[in-house]
Design a protein around this motif. Structure first.
Motif, PDB file in Angstrom:
ATOM      1  N   HIS A 104       0.803  -1.221   0.000  1.00 44.13           N
ATOM      2  CA  HIS A 104       0.000   0.000   0.000  1.00 44.13           C
ATOM      3  C   HIS A 104       0.841   1.279   0.000  1.00 44.13           C
ATOM      4  O   HIS A 104       0.315   2.376   0.181  1.00 44.13           O
ATOM      5  CB  HIS A 104      -0.962  -0.011   1.187  1.00 44.13           C
ATOM      6  CG  HIS A 104      -2.088  -0.996   1.010  1.00 44.13           C
ATOM      7  ND1 HIS A 104      -3.230  -0.677   0.316  1.00 44.13           N
ATOM      8  CD2 HIS A 104      -2.220  -2.290   1.397  1.00 44.13           C
ATOM      9  CE1 HIS A 104      -4.037  -1.734   0.296  1.00 44.13           C
ATOM     10  NE2 HIS A 104      -3.442  -2.728   0.950  1.00 44.13           N
ATOM     11  N   GLY A 105       2.147   1.146  -0.206  1.00 41.83           N
ATOM     12  CA  GLY A 105       3.026   2.308  -0.268  1.00 41.83           C
ATOM     13  C   GLY A 105       3.118   2.892  -1.666  1.00 41.83           C
ATOM     14  O   GLY A 105       2.410   2.478  -2.589  1.00 41.83           O
ATOM     15  N   PRO A 106       4.008   3.855  -1.863  1.00 40.28           N
ATOM     16  CA  PRO A 106       4.049   4.621  -3.120  1.00 40.28           C
ATOM     17  C   PRO A 106       4.485   3.847  -4.346  1.00 40.28           C
ATOM     18  O   PRO A 106       4.260   4.314  -5.470  1.00 40.28           O
ATOM     19  CB  PRO A 106       5.032   5.756  -2.806  1.00 40.28           C
ATOM     20  CG  PRO A 106       5.829   5.288  -1.637  1.00 40.28           C
ATOM     21  CD  PRO A 106       4.922   4.400  -0.853  1.00 40.28           C
ATOM     22  N   THR A 107       5.113   2.672  -4.201  1.00 42.48           N
ATOM     23  CA  THR A 107       5.518   1.916  -5.388  1.00 42.48           C
ATOM     24  C   THR A 107       4.812   0.566  -5.484  1.00 42.48           C
ATOM     25  O   THR A 107       5.154  -0.253  -6.324  1.00 42.48           O
ATOM     26  CB  THR A 107       7.047   1.706  -5.449  1.00 42.48           C
ATOM     27  OG1 THR A 107       7.436   0.657  -4.545  1.00 42.48           O
ATOM     28  CG2 THR A 107       7.798   2.975  -5.100  1.00 42.48           C
ATOM     29  N   CYS A 108       3.842   0.318  -4.618  1.00 45.92           N
ATOM     30  CA  CYS A 108       2.980  -0.870  -4.685  1.00 45.92           C
ATOM     31  C   CYS A 108       3.730  -2.183  -4.465  1.00 45.92           C
ATOM     32  O   CYS A 108       3.366  -3.220  -5.038  1.00 45.92           O
ATOM     33  CB  CYS A 108       2.230  -0.929  -6.031  1.00 45.92           C
ATOM     34  SG  CYS A 108       1.262   0.544  -6.382  1.00 45.92           S
ATOM     35  N   ALA A 109       4.783  -2.149  -3.650  1.00 48.16           N
ATOM     36  CA  ALA A 109       5.526  -3.366  -3.321  1.00 48.16           C
ATOM     37  C   ALA A 109       5.967  -3.308  -1.866  1.00 48.16           C
ATOM     38  O   ALA A 109       6.088  -2.231  -1.273  1.00 48.16           O
ATOM     39  CB  ALA A 109       6.735  -3.533  -4.233  1.00 48.16           C
ATOM     40  N   PHE A 110       6.252  -4.486  -1.296  1.00 49.86           N
ATOM     41  CA  PHE A 110       6.590  -4.553   0.127  1.00 49.86           C
ATOM     42  C   PHE A 110       7.876  -3.811   0.464  1.00 49.86           C
ATOM     43  O   PHE A 110       8.105  -3.427   1.606  1.00 49.86           O
ATOM     44  CB  PHE A 110       6.671  -6.012   0.593  1.00 49.86           C
ATOM     45  CG  PHE A 110       7.953  -6.739   0.283  1.00 49.86           C
ATOM     46  CD1 PHE A 110       8.951  -6.844   1.227  1.00 49.86           C
ATOM     47  CD2 PHE A 110       8.148  -7.340  -0.951  1.00 49.86           C
ATOM     48  CE1 PHE A 110      10.129  -7.529   0.961  1.00 49.86           C
ATOM     49  CE2 PHE A 110       9.312  -8.031  -1.225  1.00 49.86           C
ATOM     50  CZ  PHE A 110      10.305  -8.127  -0.276  1.00 49.86           C
ATOM     51  N   LYS A 111       8.722  -3.581  -0.539  1.00 46.04           N
ATOM     52  CA  LYS A 111       9.988  -2.890  -0.285  1.00 46.04           C
ATOM     53  C   LYS A 111       9.771  -1.470   0.252  1.00 46.04           C
ATOM     54  O   LYS A 111      10.651  -0.904   0.903  1.00 46.04           O
ATOM     55  CB  LYS A 111      10.822  -2.832  -1.561  1.00 46.04           C
ATOM     56  CG  LYS A 111      11.034  -4.181  -2.256  1.00 46.04           C
ATOM     57  CD  LYS A 111      11.848  -5.129  -1.430  1.00 46.04           C
ATOM     58  CE  LYS A 111      11.997  -6.499  -2.082  1.00 46.04           C
ATOM     59  NZ  LYS A 111      12.928  -6.595  -3.174  1.00 46.04           N
ATOM     60  N   ASP A 112       8.585  -0.897  -0.012  1.00 39.32           N
ATOM     61  CA  ASP A 112       8.305   0.463   0.480  1.00 39.32           C
ATOM     62  C   ASP A 112       8.373   0.548   1.999  1.00 39.32           C
ATOM     63  O   ASP A 112       8.732   1.592   2.555  1.00 39.32           O
ATOM     64  CB  ASP A 112       6.914   0.926   0.030  1.00 39.32           C
ATOM     65  CG  ASP A 112       6.842   1.258  -1.456  1.00 39.32           C
ATOM     66  OD1 ASP A 112       7.839   1.747  -2.000  1.00 39.32           O
ATOM     67  OD2 ASP A 112       5.775   1.016  -2.059  1.00 39.32           O
ATOM     68  N   VAL A 113       7.996  -0.528   2.698  1.00 35.51           N
ATOM     69  CA  VAL A 113       7.972  -0.502   4.159  1.00 35.51           C
ATOM     70  C   VAL A 113       9.341  -0.096   4.693  1.00 35.51           C
ATOM     71  O   VAL A 113       9.455   0.708   5.625  1.00 35.51           O
ATOM     72  CB  VAL A 113       7.553  -1.871   4.729  1.00 35.51           C
ATOM     73  CG1 VAL A 113       7.644  -1.860   6.257  1.00 35.51           C
ATOM     74  CG2 VAL A 113       6.139  -2.230   4.291  1.00 35.51           C
ATOM     75  N   ALA A 114      10.392  -0.648   4.093  1.00 35.12           N
ATOM     76  CA  ALA A 114      11.745  -0.331   4.551  1.00 35.12           C
ATOM     77  C   ALA A 114      12.334   0.865   3.832  1.00 35.12           C
ATOM     78  O   ALA A 114      13.049   1.669   4.437  1.00 35.12           O
ATOM     79  CB  ALA A 114      12.649  -1.541   4.365  1.00 35.12           C
ATOM     80  N   LEU A 115      12.028   1.000   2.546  1.00 39.43           N
ATOM     81  CA  LEU A 115      12.727   2.026   1.759  1.00 39.43           C
ATOM     82  C   LEU A 115      12.106   3.409   1.856  1.00 39.43           C
ATOM     83  O   LEU A 115      12.660   4.372   1.342  1.00 39.43           O
ATOM     84  CB  LEU A 115      12.840   1.563   0.305  1.00 39.43           C
ATOM     85  CG  LEU A 115      13.922   0.480   0.150  1.00 39.43           C
ATOM     86  CD1 LEU A 115      13.804  -0.234  -1.184  1.00 39.43           C
ATOM     87  CD2 LEU A 115      15.306   1.081   0.309  1.00 39.43           C
ATOM     88  N   GLN A 116      10.974   3.533   2.540  1.00 35.87           N
ATOM     89  CA  GLN A 116      10.499   4.856   2.894  1.00 35.87           C
ATOM     90  C   GLN A 116      11.220   5.376   4.144  1.00 35.87           C
ATOM     91  O   GLN A 116      11.381   6.575   4.324  1.00 35.87           O
ATOM     92  CB  GLN A 116       8.988   4.848   3.125  1.00 35.87           C
ATOM     93  CG  GLN A 116       8.162   4.896   1.855  1.00 35.87           C
ATOM     94  CD  GLN A 116       8.391   6.176   1.069  1.00 35.87           C
ATOM     95  OE1 GLN A 116       8.115   7.282   1.530  1.00 35.87           O
ATOM     96  NE2 GLN A 116       8.914   6.037  -0.143  1.00 35.87           N
ATOM     97  N   ILE A 117      11.690   4.460   4.992  1.00 28.51           N
ATOM     98  CA  ILE A 117      12.320   4.922   6.234  1.00 28.51           C
ATOM     99  C   ILE A 117      13.845   4.926   6.157  1.00 28.51           C
ATOM    100  O   ILE A 117      14.509   5.699   6.849  1.00 28.51           O
ATOM    101  CB  ILE A 117      11.827   4.082   7.442  1.00 28.51           C
ATOM    102  CG1 ILE A 117      12.075   4.834   8.763  1.00 28.51           C
ATOM    103  CG2 ILE A 117      12.459   2.693   7.466  1.00 28.51           C
ATOM    104  CD1 ILE A 117      11.336   4.264   9.952  1.00 28.51           C
ATOM    105  N   LEU A 118      14.441   4.097   5.291  1.00 24.57           N
ATOM    106  CA  LEU A 118      15.905   4.045   5.216  1.00 24.57           C
ATOM    107  C   LEU A 118      16.538   5.402   4.907  1.00 24.57           C
ATOM    108  O   LEU A 118      17.525   5.777   5.563  1.00 24.57           O
ATOM    109  CB  LEU A 118      16.349   2.991   4.188  1.00 24.57           C
ATOM    110  CG  LEU A 118      17.863   2.855   4.001  1.00 24.57           C
ATOM    111  CD1 LEU A 118      18.572   2.457   5.296  1.00 24.57           C
ATOM    112  CD2 LEU A 118      18.182   1.841   2.897  1.00 24.57           C
ATOM    113  N   PRO A 119      16.025   6.178   3.937  1.00 24.41           N
ATOM    114  CA  PRO A 119      16.636   7.498   3.712  1.00 24.41           C
ATOM    115  C   PRO A 119      16.557   8.399   4.940  1.00 24.41           C
ATOM    116  O   PRO A 119      17.449   9.219   5.168  1.00 24.41           O
ATOM    117  CB  PRO A 119      15.813   8.083   2.557  1.00 24.41           C
ATOM    118  CG  PRO A 119      15.211   6.902   1.880  1.00 24.41           C
ATOM    119  CD  PRO A 119      14.952   5.905   2.968  1.00 24.41           C
TER     120      PRO A 119
END
Length: 495
Positions: A104-119
């Motif tokens: 449900h994040g901006p790129t429609c994949a589970f990677k958003d969960v981590a890659l929205q916070i890593l930066p």
């Protein structure tokens, strides 16, 4: 004090901020902490908490040198209006089982969960040598989803640049367009003539190339780091959604506090399921973690025989993000399961590098198999699962999640133990494959397939995917594997 060191040695004593900034250890190992599990999350307090509150609890234990205020700021920035569901990773019933939607994040994949916070984590780290001008270049190989999620997270982030490599012709058209149309002055995207393992192995070699790194640091004041799940800052945010799933099961009164849960996880690089192991170490009552593979079933063979062998045919499947033969994060699991033995891990990784295979001791395999179960699905089975799940439950699966669904349906359920299937991507990222499985029109463009899928199922096309049809392509670079280091050097000069 919590410190991080390599899976292959204990000489380092880094804080979590230093480990996140560095990305990968100098000896090629991955950063781990021996304090993992010494403190536990109080699962009795989970019910009724928001995702953000659970994240504060979990990340506070895993990244203790971030202050509560710093974590709160990172969490608020990462899990806000860019998500189309306020629960971030909502849990939904699927017959007698459950599916947790991680897309449900901006790129429609589970990677958003981590890659929205890593930066956000990166922005709160500081250079090791006090170089105020030092910037970070993120270098990442992707099998499809990490690339776009990393680009979206790091685009125009101050003091950073990002270079993403993907295997030419081996990601879906939608995945490729998500990357090649990415906006941002600090982003670079490049195809590689090879498969994902070629790209990932070369990225690791780039990190280990001391001459190249010294040159980039001296000339451009740039250090290299990773956004793949080899970076501990990419891995630990994924631990949160296991606790969120448990909280939602408690709210549904599907379990009582302390009841065990099974998780079925489609995975290629082992990061998504490793996060479940971390959750168990932090006190989550996990009975079993089920590793679901596609036809590139190297993890299935390892978990059933104890032999990991990457010298095998590489298949291009309908689940491209799982088309991986070298599962990097397995190294972390081996470290912990071997009772924190860096010499054994080094021995095994040397065998993998030199011979393309390794074999773990029988007692270690027994310990691993007590927690990790496994299965795999071929393309025909994936297609059938997409059709069956729609017919039986009115739920549309993407092909990666369909691998997990097949494995889950093949396993006997443990009475009284809920099963949660992790859904890793929106079906609209793979509309042609899904339409073919459902018997819908699939001869048009991917965007016509999206519209047909939406009309037939009554589901909504995520606007950020549908809009790719009109987005201008910015990046058309393609290099040989041998030229990736030179490409990174060029990009570092442009931050």
């Amino acid at each position: 004090m919590t410190t991080f060191h390599s899976t292959r040695g204990t000489d380092d004593a880094l804080t979590s901020k230093q480990a996140i900034r560095k990305g990968i250890a100098d000896d090629g190992g991955l950063f781990v902490t021996d304090q993992l599990g010494e403190s536990k999350v109080d699962i009795a307090t989970l019910q009724g908490k928001t995702y953000q509150q659970i994240a504060q609890d979990v990340l506070g234990l895993l990244l203790p040198d971030f202050t509560a205020q710093e974590l709160g700021e990172c969490i608020a920035e990462a899990y806000g209006a860019q998500w189309d569901d306020e629960r971030i990773t909502p849990l939904k019933p699927l017959g007698d089982d459950y599916v947790m939607e991680l897309f449900h994040g901006p790129t429609c994949a589970f990677k958003d969960v981590a890659l929205q916070i890593l930066p956000r984590f990166m922005a709160r780290t500081t250079p090791a040598d006090g170089d105020a001008d030092e910037r970070i270049m993120i270098v990442t190989a992707t099998s499809g989803d990490t690339g776009k999620a990393a680009l979206a997270g790091f685009a125009d982030a101050p003091g950073t640049g990002i270079t993403v490599f993907y295997p030419e012709g081996r990601v879906s058209k939608v995945q490729e367009l998500q990357m090649t149309t990415q906006s941002g002055d600090n982003v670079h995207v490049c195809a590689v003539r090879g498969n994902f393992d070629d790209a990932q192995s070369t990225v690791k070699e780039i990190f280990a190339d001391t001459e190249l790194n010294a040159c980039i640091a001296q000339e451009d004041h740039v250090v290299l780091s990773s956004a793949n799940s080899i970076n501990v800052g990419r891995l630990v945010p994924q631990v949160v959604y296991y606790f969120s799933a448990y909280a939602q099961l408690l709210e549904r009164q599907a379990i009582n506090v302390g009841d065990e849960v099974d998780f079925v996880v489609p995975t290629g690089n082992f990061g998504d399921v490793l996060a479940g192991y971390y959750a168990k170490m932090l006190g989550l009552p996990v009975r079993q973690l089920v590793v679901a593979s596609d036809r590139n079933n190297v993890l299935f063979d390892f978990l059933t025989t104890g032999t990991y062998n990457r010298k095998r045919p590489f298949y291009e499947t309908t689940s491209p993000s799982m088309d991986i033969l070298v599962s990097s994060n397995l190294e972390r699991m081996l470290y912990y399961m071997s009772e924190k033995d860096p010499r054994l891990v080094t021995y095994l990784m040397n065998d993998l590098s030199q011979w393309g295979a390794y074999e773990v001791p029988p007692q270690l395999l027994m310990r691993i198999r007590e927690l990790f179960a496994t299965g795999w699905a071929d393309e025909a089975q994936v297609s059938r699962m997409i059709a069956d799940c729609w017919k039986d439950h009115g739920y549309v699966l993407d092909p990666h999640t369909a691998c997990g669904y097949f494995v889950m349906t093949q396993m006997p359920a443990e009475p009284g133990t809920p099963r949660v299937l992790l859904s890793t991507a929106s079906p609209y990222k793979f509309p042609r494959t899904v339409n073919e499985a459902l018997g819908l029109e699939s001869d048009g463009t991917d965007f016509e397939c999206m519209d047909g899928l939406s009309e037939a199922t009554g589901t909504t096309v995520p606007p950020m995917l549908r809009e790719l049809d009109e987005a201008p392509v910015r990046f058309r670079d393609c290099v040989e594997v041998s030229d990736m280091g030179h490409y990174v050097e060029q990009c570092a000069g442009n931050i």
